[in-house]
Design an enzyme around this catalytic site. Structure first.
Site, short mmCIF file in Angstrom:
data_model
loop_
_atom_site.label_atom_id
_atom_site.label_comp_id
_atom_site.label_asym_id
_atom_site.label_seq_id
_atom_site.Cartn_x
_atom_site.Cartn_y
_atom_site.Cartn_z
CG MET A 257 -2.00 -1.09 1.13
SD MET A 257 -3.50 -0.76 2.11
CE MET A 257 -2.80 -0.58 3.74
N GLY A 258 2.13 1.10 -0.41
CA GLY A 258 3.02 2.25 -0.47
C GLY A 258 3.62 2.56 0.88
CG HIS B 77 7.04 -2.21 2.12
ND1 HIS B 77 6.98 -1.11 2.95
CD2 HIS B 77 5.82 -2.79 2.18
CE1 HIS B 77 5.77 -1.03 3.48
NE2 HIS B 77 5.05 -2.03 3.04
CD GLN C 190 -5.85 -3.62 2.92
OE1 GLN C 190 -5.88 -4.09 1.78
NE2 GLN C 190 -4.80 -3.76 3.71
N GLY D 27 5.33 -10.10 3.97
CA GLY D 27 6.09 -10.13 5.21
C GLY D 27 5.37 -10.93 6.29
CE LYS E 109 4.20 -4.73 10.01
NZ LYS E 109 2.91 -4.43 10.69
CG ASP E 110 0.83 -7.22 8.28
OD1 ASP E 110 0.14 -6.64 9.13
OD2 ASP E 110 1.69 -6.62 7.60
CB VAL F 187 12.65 -5.84 8.01
CG1 VAL F 187 13.81 -4.86 8.17
CG2 VAL F 187 12.93 -6.81 6.87
CB SER G 200 4.63 -0.76 10.87
OG SER G 200 3.32 -0.33 10.50
#
Length: 280
Positions: free
Chosen positions: A32-33, A39, A63, A149, A151-152, A178, A187
């Site tokens: 999502m940039g 990323h 979302q 990732g 992380k999610d 990371v 994040s």
């Protein structure tokens, strides 16, 4: 060399068509940039595994369960393109909204089971939005592999299940989280933390690692969870949505460490919702 930015589906498919004819593989990195080192590690993984790489940037309204969170989400397309330039990706796909949700769009991808815990109850509609947009990006790109990732972690499980259940011929690759030197998971939302809150947030991951070590030593989870909740409140976390021990394969609840697990946390600090997870 400037990386092409594609905004129309026809242009993406035209690019992909040439690679298919040559038998070359495509790796997709959906984002999502507001790109950060996390990323970019996915881009590196994609570059090492595939002949071609496309990074997507789309702030998906479906979302977000909070209009304020959607409005506050950073849009940094120019800066993102600059960060991607050294990696030599083949294209950045920044679809116009009508390329994802054309007029009259009426379809939603919904999963049961793994979406009904943790993030699911706390973010109503979130995983439907994720599954829908990711399914579209998979089908639009025809990619061979997609990189996400860890992380999610719950999102990674949802995307894998969605692709499997819908027979989308793509391999979903999970890549390690990371972290900042403090251990804080990188994040896009971290930039909204004050300096003091950033320092406090850095204590979350070491706390989780210490609890994981005690689990491995044979302690039960319930007292550890209660202890972590008290510690987070003392540190200034305003709301603790969950601190869960879940099976790494299906996210089933666990109370003792009797199979591969993940510890997952979601909590609010300084008006920012932070999530993290580690393997146990």
């Amino acid at each position: 060399m400037t990386t092409p930015i594609l905004r129309r589906l026809d242009d993406l498919r035209a690019l992909r068509r040439d690679w298919v004819l040559k038998g070359e593989t495509l790796g997709l990195v959906p984002t999502m940039g507001a790109l950060h080192a996390g990323h970019l590690s996915l881009v590196e993984a994609a570059k090492s595994a595939c002949d071609h790489v496309v990074v997507t940037i789309f702030v998906n309204p479906k979302q977000f369960n909070s209009p304020e969170d959607l409005a506050n989400y950073p849009r940094t397309e120019h800066e993102d393109a600059e960060k991607l330039a050294p990696f030599g990706v083949d294209a950045i796909y920044v679809p116009d909204p009508d390329q994802i949700y054309p007029e009259g769009y009426a379809t939603t991808v919904s999963l049961s089971g793994i979406t009904e815990v943790m993030e699911g109850p706390n973010r109503p509609g979130h995983f439907e939005g994720v599954a829908t947009v990711v399914a579209k990006l998979f089908l639009q790109s025809g990619a061979d592999q997609a990189f996400f990732g860890e992380k999610d972690y719950q999102q990674l499980m949802v995307v894998r299940r969605m692709a499997r259940d819908l027979d989308i011929p793509i391999e979903v690759i999970g890549c390690p989280t990371v972290r900042e030197p403090s251990g804080l998971a990188m994040s896009s939302r971290n930039m909204r933390l004050s300096p003091a809150a950033t320092e406090t947030a850095g204590q979350l991951n070491p706390m989780m690692e210490a609890a994981a070590a005690r689990l491995r030593a044979g302690e039960d989870y319930a007292p550890l969870e209660a202890e972590m909740r008290t510690r987070l409140r003392d540190l200034g976390f305003s709301e603790i949505e969950y601190i869960d021990l879940r099976c790494a394969e299906d996210l089933a609840t666990m109370t003792r460490l009797d199979r591969p697990a993940r510890m997952l946390v979601a909590a609010w600090l300084d008006g920012v919702r932070l999530i993290d997870n580690i393997a146990v």
